[in-house]
Motif scaffolding. Structure first.
Motif, PDB file in Angstrom:
ATOM      1  N   GLY A 104       0.717  -1.221  -0.066  1.00  0.00           N
ATOM      2  CA  GLY A 104       0.002   0.111   0.263  1.00  0.00           C
ATOM      3  C   GLY A 104       0.818   1.234   0.110  1.00  0.00           C
ATOM      4  N   VAL A 105       0.237   2.366  -0.151  1.00  0.00           N
ATOM      5  CA  VAL A 105       1.117   3.412  -0.444  1.00  0.00           C
ATOM      6  C   VAL A 105       1.370   4.020   1.009  1.00  0.00           C
ATOM      7  N   ASP A 106       0.547   3.667   2.057  1.00  0.00           N
ATOM      8  CA  ASP A 106       1.218   4.038   3.402  1.00  0.00           C
ATOM      9  C   ASP A 106       2.482   3.439   3.792  1.00  0.00           C
ATOM     10  N   ALA A 107       2.590   2.151   3.464  1.00  0.00           N
ATOM     11  CA  ALA A 107       3.767   1.370   3.665  1.00  0.00           C
ATOM     12  C   ALA A 107       5.093   1.920   2.794  1.00  0.00           C
ATOM     13  N   THR A 161       5.726   5.016   1.756  1.00  0.00           N
ATOM     14  CA  THR A 161       6.055   6.453   2.319  1.00  0.00           C
ATOM     15  C   THR A 161       6.651   6.201   3.377  1.00  0.00           C
ATOM     16  N   GLU A 162       5.985   5.212   4.299  1.00  0.00           N
ATOM     17  CA  GLU A 162       6.805   5.054   5.818  1.00  0.00           C
ATOM     18  C   GLU A 162       8.153   4.590   5.365  1.00  0.00           C
ATOM     19  N   TYR A 221       1.708  12.065  -2.924  1.00  0.00           N
ATOM     20  CA  TYR A 221       0.851  12.576  -3.844  1.00  0.00           C
ATOM     21  C   TYR A 221       0.881  13.849  -4.553  1.00  0.00           C
ATOM     22  N   THR A 243       8.833   9.287   4.579  1.00  0.00           N
ATOM     23  CA  THR A 243       8.279  10.511   4.118  1.00  0.00           C
ATOM     24  C   THR A 243       6.636  10.144   4.254  1.00  0.00           C
ATOM     25  N   ASN A 244       5.623  10.795   3.810  1.00  0.00           N
ATOM     26  CA  ASN A 244       4.371  10.729   4.090  1.00  0.00           C
ATOM     27  C   ASN A 244       3.475  10.627   2.926  1.00  0.00           C
ATOM     28  N   LYS A 245       2.364  10.527   2.977  1.00  0.00           N
ATOM     29  CA  LYS A 245       1.366  10.204   1.857  1.00  0.00           C
ATOM     30  C   LYS A 245       0.983  11.411   0.940  1.00  0.00           C
ATOM     31  N   LYS A 286      -1.707   5.983  -7.332  1.00  0.00           N
ATOM     32  CA  LYS A 286      -0.565   4.984  -7.372  1.00  0.00           C
ATOM     33  C   LYS A 286      -0.302   4.193  -8.671  1.00  0.00           C
TER      34      LYS A 286
END
Lengths: 196, 196
Positions: free
Chosen positions: B32-35, B37-38, B48, B42-44, B54
């Motif tokens: 997932g995008v969360d994983a 960026t972490e 974006y 950095t962050n979501k 995605k």
DNA sequence: CTAGGGTGTTACCGGTCTGTAACTTCCAGA
DNA sequence: TCTGGAAGTTACAGACCGGTAACACCCTAG
């Protein structure tokens, strides 16, 4: 509509068959259990009464694929009893035909690409089937009087596997169109250097 | 820890590199995008700001892979300038080495297996890269004075593709161990029947 | 010093995912 | 006709998904 398979049979069979079809078309992670049960004309509770998890359903689908593949090999033996060379050519023909059915590759290979956890229960089934298929191909090559039977079997095996992913990446008009020529050429070449 | 790559560089580059690594290891739908960026430190929101979705990130990752593959071909030319046959052998060696890096196959092929929508933007990139690679392999074969250059290139291409999925299904100790022998044997065989 | 763009933070939206609980309906066999 | 098990229905839990809004921050260029 495209994912039908709702004929009247036991719910478990419908679920299994529908799941096989949908996993094949849309990938494993691309299909949820809700979509499967709906297409199978049943509901989620019934699915979970017959399969303890989605993972188990996946494994069962792959086993069904393995059984179908096994039946194919038996059909070769039934059609050309004892004639391993004829069976080998039949395999080449069948393999080539598979390349032109749809743009999706081998369900086992696709599953292996999707299920990345190294201890996923499906990986065992995948490995077993692939090794069984190699064994049967080796048997055919050996029975056909080919000296380096293992090498020919492995080469044909890789060629076919590669052709299936090629269809999936560049389409059916790519290098896979030459599969039969390659395979038959290899068989001739290996028979020429036969040690039997 | 395992998915680090958080060195100090522009966030966009870190995201791209991290995504490439994680898509490769865990599959596209498995991350997932969360994983991402972490893992990229950095962050979501930042993701974006640099990628509109995605899907675009996926495409960009595949393009980066393509660029890296292109660099590999250039390295062959740099190491053996003008000597296409030597470059062909170098390719065989490099391909064999790739089979033993990790158990994951070709990112392009894996992506094609996962992204089943026929009009997914990534499919175009995949097809382009695969066709480009075929072109380069054909050029090498032709430059090496092989008569049926296209056929040899396609055969080698399918063999390698098959070897990569074989590693993913049965492991590195399966038929893929014979890849070099098969490839070199084919080159010898095709050179024997060269037409000038 | 100041202005502004790139970045980080938090919270949130609507949707989907696997899996479960509690209950009703149906149907075949005794 | 009665009964028991298989199947259907509805609702829900808890997590995760991709994607966005609003706002605080920091660092560098002017």
């Amino acid at each position: 509509m495209t994912d039908g398979v709702v004929e009247r049979s036991r719910p478990r069979d419908r679920i299994l068959e529908t799941a096989r079809d949908m996993f094949h078309k849309h990938g494993i992670k691309g299909v949820g259990v809700d979509a499967i049960t709906e297409a199978a004309g049943t509901n989620k509770m019934t699915l979970y009464r017959h399969f303890e998890s989605k993972d188990e359903l996946i494994v069962e689908c792959l086993r069904a694929n393995a059984a179908k593949a096994g039946a194919m090999w038996d059909a070769f033996e039934a059609e050309f009893p004892g004639d391993k060379l004829a069976q080998l050519h039949a395999w080449v023909g069948k393999a080539a035909a598979m390349l032109n059915t749809d743009g999706r590759g081998c369900d086992m290979a696709n599953a292996a690409a999707e299920l990345t956890e190294p201890d996923h229960p499906a990986r065992l089934v995948i490995k077993e089937l692939k090794e069984a298929q190699r064994e049967r191909l080796v048997t055919l090559c050996r029975g056909a009087g080919i000296g380096q039977a293992e090498l020919l079997a492995d080469t044909l095996s890789l060629l076919f596997e590669g052709a299936r992913v090629s269809v999936q990446t560049v389409g059916a008009e790519g290098p896979s169109t030459q599969f039969v020529r390659m395979a038959e050429g290899l068989i001739v070449s290996f028979r020429g250097t036969a040690a039997g």
